[in-house]
Every structure is written in C-alpha cells, then in structure tokens.
Design a protein around this motif. Structure first.
Motif, mmCIF file in Angstrom:
data_model
loop_
_atom_site.group_PDB
_atom_site.id
_atom_site.type_symbol
_atom_site.label_atom_id
_atom_site.label_comp_id
_atom_site.label_asym_id
_atom_site.label_seq_id
_atom_site.Cartn_x
_atom_site.Cartn_y
_atom_site.Cartn_z
ATOM 1 N N GLU A 97 69.655 5.089 103.942
ATOM 2 C CA GLU A 97 68.773 5.878 104.279
ATOM 3 C C GLU A 97 67.699 5.878 105.355
ATOM 4 O OE1 GLU A 97 64.807 7.310 103.077
ATOM 5 O OE2 GLU A 97 65.792 7.828 101.785
ATOM 6 N N LYS A 190 66.389 19.470 108.478
ATOM 7 C CA LYS A 190 67.195 19.787 107.196
ATOM 8 C C LYS A 190 68.447 18.041 107.085
ATOM 9 C CE LYS A 190 68.782 22.975 105.390
ATOM 10 N NZ LYS A 190 69.921 24.316 105.644
ATOM 11 N N GLU A 193 66.838 15.608 105.932
ATOM 12 C CA GLU A 193 66.737 15.777 103.845
ATOM 13 C C GLU A 193 68.386 15.209 103.563
ATOM 14 O OE1 GLU A 193 65.779 16.573 100.246
ATOM 15 O OE2 GLU A 193 65.068 16.344 102.076
ATOM 16 N N ARG A 196 68.497 12.081 103.324
ATOM 17 C CA ARG A 196 67.418 10.437 102.109
ATOM 18 C C ARG A 196 68.246 11.781 100.971
ATOM 19 N NH1 ARG A 196 64.044 14.699 104.974
ATOM 20 N NH2 ARG A 196 62.125 12.977 106.251
ATOM 21 N N ARG A 197 69.503 12.574 101.024
ATOM 22 C CA ARG A 197 69.476 12.702 99.865
ATOM 23 C C ARG A 197 71.506 11.860 99.300
ATOM 24 N NH1 ARG A 197 68.640 18.742 98.574
ATOM 25 N NH2 ARG A 197 69.575 18.390 96.735
ATOM 26 N N THR A 198 72.032 11.991 100.446
ATOM 27 C CA THR A 198 73.128 11.359 100.386
ATOM 28 C C THR A 198 73.522 10.208 100.095
ATOM 29 O OG1 THR A 198 73.992 11.351 102.761
ATOM 30 C CG2 THR A 198 74.627 13.432 101.564
#
Length: 235
Positions: A97, A190, A193, A196-198
C-alpha cells in the motif's frame, strides 16, 4: 549527476547539461498540460525552454523519448521516496500500500493529461509503452523497489516465486495506474482507495502460496507467469 536532499527527495541536477535536460522536461510537461501531448511540438518546447531545436534533439531524439525522460524521473523519485514511505511498516500489505500511494502522489500533478500519454503508451510498438525496450531501465527500477517491499516484510515468500513476485507486484501497480488514468473522483481518491483495498488481498495471496495444499496450483501459476509475463524476453 543528480544529487538527493537530506529528506530523500530528488534534488535538482548538478551539471549544466543535466539542468538543461531537466529544463526541457519541465517545460514539456507544462506545455502538455496547456496544449495537450499531440498539440505540442519539439520546436515549441525548445523555444519555451530557451534552447535551439538541435539542442533539444541532442538530449531527446523525439517527443516520445522526452516522455521517457519523464518516466525515468518519476521512477527515480519513487525509488527515493519509498524508503521513508516504507519506514516502520512490517506487514506485506502495509508495504505494498505504501509503495502504491507513493507512486500516486508522484503522478498526481500529471493526471489531467495522463490519458493523452496512455493513448500513445497503449500502442505496443510505441517507446512510451511501459513494456517497451526503451522503458526497461525505468521498469526495472520500479520492479527493484517491489523487491525491497518483499524483502522488508515479515511475510515469507516461497523460494520458487521470489524472482517473479516483484514483477507481479509491479504489474499490480500498472493496474492501479490504469484505473488512476480514468479516475474522475476528486483528487483521484478512488485510486488511493483501490490501492488500500487491493494491497491486503495481494499480500494474502502471497501468504497463502506457502500452504502445501495450494502448492500444485501455485506451481501452475508460476509457470504461467514465467511463460507469459510480457516484460520478459523469450527464453
């Protein structure tokens, strides 16, 4: 020779030739933002930079090669800023990240005309392609950064995947970059984000690859990566 500041950020070039080269890059990026990539000529860039057309072509063989100069500059900045971004982060998810967010921070100012670059970079025969021979130095620099991401984490990487995982993480970055190009959210939040999420998902896959029950599947995946990663030369 380009020096670095005490905080690890890129310093300005120290020699006259490098300062001229950097001036040409800086002017070109400003003009691309104002006029678009296709609407900017090397002659106009040279005039605005205060150099002759011949001098501009001395440093950059074409407008495409000038963008290669920008790619190189961006990956150097990424490599220099990464150690600070990775400091204190031990899990692989955190480190992936941090590396992705560092890249988005560097690329942020160029978002408005990134789509124009991508239109040219999408051509597999273009030197602007991140997979081209002309991009090899910058590509390998970023892949090397992801090698550091892996080596500094607590996650143990299977030995038979150690040499391909950095490139796979770089390809993950390319997916985030592609999304970022089309991201119209304010400040491209986005895209951050998405990073951060992957990142935890990718880290989880790496961790699970060590499980014996998954080794046959991992082996098949490894063979696919080695045979079809398009940044690698045919064996």
């Amino acid at each position: 020779m380009t020096t670095s500041t005490s905080d690890g950020s890129a310093a300005r070039p120290s020699s006259k030739g490098e300062r001229t080269r950097q001036r040409i890059i800086d002017v070109a990026l400003e003009m691309f933002a104002e006029r678009g990539y296709d609407g900017t000529t090397m002659r106009a860039i040279a005039a605005e930079a205060g150099v002759s057309v011949g001098n501009a072509y001395y440093y950059f063989k074409s407008k495409e090669h000038l963008i290669q100069g920008f790619y190189k500059q961006a990956t150097v900045q990424h490599a220099e800023s990464a150690p600070k971004a990775l400091e204190g982060k031990e899990t692989l998810a955190e480190r992936i990240e941090a590396a992705l967010l560092a890249w988005l921070e560097i690329a942020g100012p160029y978002h408005d005309f990134a789509g124009q670059f991508f239109r040219n970079a999408a051509d597999p025969n273009s030197p602007l392609s991140p997979f081209s021979e002309e991009s090899a130095e910058s590509r390998e620099r970023d892949i090397g950064l992801y090698r550091q991401v892996l080596e500094g984490s607590k996650t143990r990487v299977p030995k038979d995947l150690a040499d391909v995982l950095p490139e796979m993480l770089w390809l993950h970055q390319m997916v985030v970059v592609l999304y970022w190009i089309y991201d119209t959210s304010e400040g491209q939040e986005k895209s951050r984000e998405l990073a951060r999420r992957t990142a935890p998902l990718v880290a989880r896959v790496v961790a699970l690859s060590r499980l014996k029950v998954l080794r046959p599947l991992v082996k098949q995946g490894e063979e696919l990566v080695r045979d079809f990663l398009i940044t690698r030369r045919p064996r």
